[in-house]
Design an enzyme around this catalytic site. Structure first.
Site, PDB file in Angstrom:
ATOM      1  N   LYS A   1       0.837  -1.202   0.000  1.00  0.00           N
ATOM      2  CA  LYS A   1       0.000   0.000   0.000  1.00  0.00           C
ATOM      3  C   LYS A   1       0.874   1.256   0.000  1.00  0.00           C
ATOM      4  O   LYS A   1       1.913   1.292   0.667  1.00  0.00           O
ATOM      5  CB  LYS A   1      -0.923  -0.029   1.227  1.00  0.00           C
ATOM      6  CG  LYS A   1      -1.987   1.067   1.257  1.00  0.00           C
ATOM      7  CD  LYS A   1      -2.913   0.881   2.456  1.00  0.00           C
ATOM      8  CE  LYS A   1      -3.977   1.957   2.541  1.00  0.00           C
ATOM      9  NZ  LYS A   1      -4.878   1.763   3.704  1.00  0.00           N
TER      10      LYS A   1
ATOM     11  N   SER B   1      -9.852   1.709   3.014  1.00  0.00           N
ATOM     12  CA  SER B   1      -9.001   2.495   2.140  1.00  0.00           C
ATOM     13  C   SER B   1      -7.968   1.664   1.377  1.00  0.00           C
ATOM     14  O   SER B   1      -7.349   2.155   0.435  1.00  0.00           O
ATOM     15  CB  SER B   1      -8.249   3.542   2.988  1.00  0.00           C
ATOM     16  OG  SER B   1      -7.381   2.915   3.931  1.00  0.00           O
TER      17      SER B   1
ATOM     18  N   SER C   1     -10.082  -0.804   7.111  1.00  0.00           N
ATOM     19  CA  SER C   1      -9.525  -0.585   5.776  1.00  0.00           C
ATOM     20  C   SER C   1      -8.806  -1.771   5.154  1.00  0.00           C
ATOM     21  O   SER C   1      -8.420  -1.708   3.995  1.00  0.00           O
ATOM     22  CB  SER C   1      -8.580   0.617   5.795  1.00  0.00           C
ATOM     23  OG  SER C   1      -9.300   1.810   5.953  1.00  0.00           O
TER      24      SER C   1
END
Length: 485
Positions: free
Chosen positions: A79, A154, A178
């Site tokens: 990420k 997210s 997330s």
């Protein structure tokens, strides 16, 4: 054979038996990224040359019959808020566009030590604030099961990369759901570990008392493998706990006889899609058939978790994001009169709407007139929620619930409806507020879209989660589902 469809443990076996080369695996994934990522939007940066170089180094070791490490030759996506030396780290924000990390996060170091091949940096909601990855400043991520739908957020890019066969494993971060919510939406396995189990060093902070790095994989065994690598004490992160990391592989058994599972009524109320309820209830029956003892339980303070979460996380975000000022690095406005104007314009132009909304909320609840009424009260509620979970875990080994009240919603459907977007995390936020661990894994399909089952356990009981999740997973075929994309 399509190497991109295989699990990490399957690829490990093939590498050990010299049935395939690491370079061959890496190139298969890079070809896949080049073929589909213009539609899926999982990656913000691809490190093609470095990945192939690392793969060749591993092949040399294999030829010399050197012992393989835990992740040797396994392609992994990271990420874009987790630092990888020499790669961008933008947090999907204009304010960090062009920023290159000068160092590795602790979890990145651990992956490199175990010879995992980092393919690149993954798309996300800006500064990890969002539930759909629509808040990325650079591009939309799409759900591989239906390109008209969001992948969740997210860590949407992290889920898309695994579900869309653009990485075998991925790392996301989970502040309020997330990792788990996008894992649910995309039909993969995602873990939010106990707060303090995995280091946050080198991870760009959103909510410092909530943020946790979490692994994603195609099945429970893959998720356990990556957790084993990245978990443990880090002296650079004082919130990590000096507690031995179990051998999670020993937890991967179907035997769950005598395990006590609680079903909290608060997670099955209004707002839960009836077909998701049915899928989760069927999953509970499977766990019961495998030997678990299932009983109802109650967590009466869950209704307050969402409010407490948004007050606490926004307050922490307001403080953490003050460092992005347009002076030292990142975006700087070109039109300014003085230093004050640089700060004002750089932050106004560099941050997206959702980030600015949370900074404003956080600043408000920390202000002198409202600190006691909002922030201090939210901290008290948090303590009560933690006590609620501790009370339940005296009688149960785990709690089972849906991961999300709905399947993946359409792109644009909730973007302008802030409350509706926030409510998509209603079953994941309480776990984050309490700091306990939880895992999401596929438990069915509704109208062609994956449904996630959430299993929650007590502090540092990730081994219990892997045991229950593996037992369920191996009793059904949902983990074999692959998005036909």
């Amino acid at each position: 054979m399509d190497l991109t469809k295989l699990t990490a443990h399957e690829l490990k076996d093939m590498l050990s038996n010299k049935e395939v080369k690491a370079e061959e695996i890496t190139k298969a994934f890079l070809d896949r990224i080049n073929l589909v990522d213009n539609k899926l939007g999982a990656y913000l940066y691809v490190s093609e040359e470095e990945a192939i170089k690392k793969a060749k180094e591993i092949d040399v070791k294999i030829e010399k019959n050197e012992e393989l490490k835990a992740l040797s030759g396994i392609p992994i996506g990271i990420k874009d808020n987790i630092n990888v030396k020499g790669m961008q780290n933008t947090c999907a924000s204009k304010i960090l566009e062009g920023y290159t990390s000068p160092y590795d996060a602790h979890v990145t170091e651990k992956i490199k030590q175990e010879e995992g091949i980092i393919l690149g940096k993954l798309n996300m909601d800006e500064f990890a604030m969002g539930s759909s990855t629509e808040n990325s400043a650079f591009k939309l991520a799409k759900n591989p099961w239906d390109l008209e739908r969001v992948p969740g957020g997210s860590s949407g890019g992290s889920a898309v990369a695994v579900a869309g066969s653009e990485a075998t494993l991925s790392l996301g971060t989970d502040t309020g759901g997330s990792v788990r919510q996008p894992a649910s939406f995309c039909g993969v396995v995602g873990l939010k570990p106990t707060y303090g189990r995995i280091s946050r060093s080198g991870v760009v902070a959103f909510g410092s008392t909530l943020d946790q790095v979490g692994p994603m994989g195609k099945d429970v065994e893959d998720c356990a493998l990556l957790t084993s690598v990245i978990a443990g004490l880090d002296k650079k992160d004082f919130t990590t706990v000096d507690k031995e990391v179990p051998d999670y592989k020993k937890s991967l058994t179907k035997d769950i006889k005598g395990k006590r599972i609680g079903i909290p009524k608060e997670f099955f109320g209004d707002g839960l899609d009836k077909n998701i309820r049915k899928s989760v209830e069927e999953a509970i029956k499977v766990l019961e058939a495998n030997g678990a003892e299932v009983k109802p339980c109650s967590l009466p303070l869950m209704d307050y978790a969402l409010s407490a979460y948004y007050i606490i996380s926004s307050a922490e975000a307001s403080s953490n994001l003050a460092r992005f000022d347009g002076i030292r690095y990142g975006y700087r406005s070109k039109n300014f009169k003085d230093a004050q104007d640089i700060y004002l314009k750089s932050r106004s132009e560099g941050f997206g709407d959702e980030v600015k909304r949370r900074i404003m909320l956080g600043t408000y609840v920390l202000s002198a007139g409202y600190y006691d009424a909002y922030y201090k009260k939210a901290l008290k509620v948090r303590k009560l929620i933690k006590d609620d979970f501790q009370r339940v875990f005296k009688d149960f080994d785990a709690i089972v619930s849906p991961t999300s009240p709905t399947t993946a919603f359409k792109v644009g459907e909730k973007k302008d409806d802030v409350m509706s977007m926030y409510l998509s995390d209603i079953y994941t936020v309480p776990i984050s507020v309490a700091g306990v661990p939880a895992i999401s894994l596929p438990c069915g399909m509704v109208d062609g879209l994956p449904v996630g089952l959430q299993i929650i356990s007590d502090y540092f009981k990730e081994d219990v989660l892997f045991n229950l999740a593996y037992s369920y997973e191996q009793s059904v075929d949902f983990y074999k589902m692959r998005a036909d994309f």
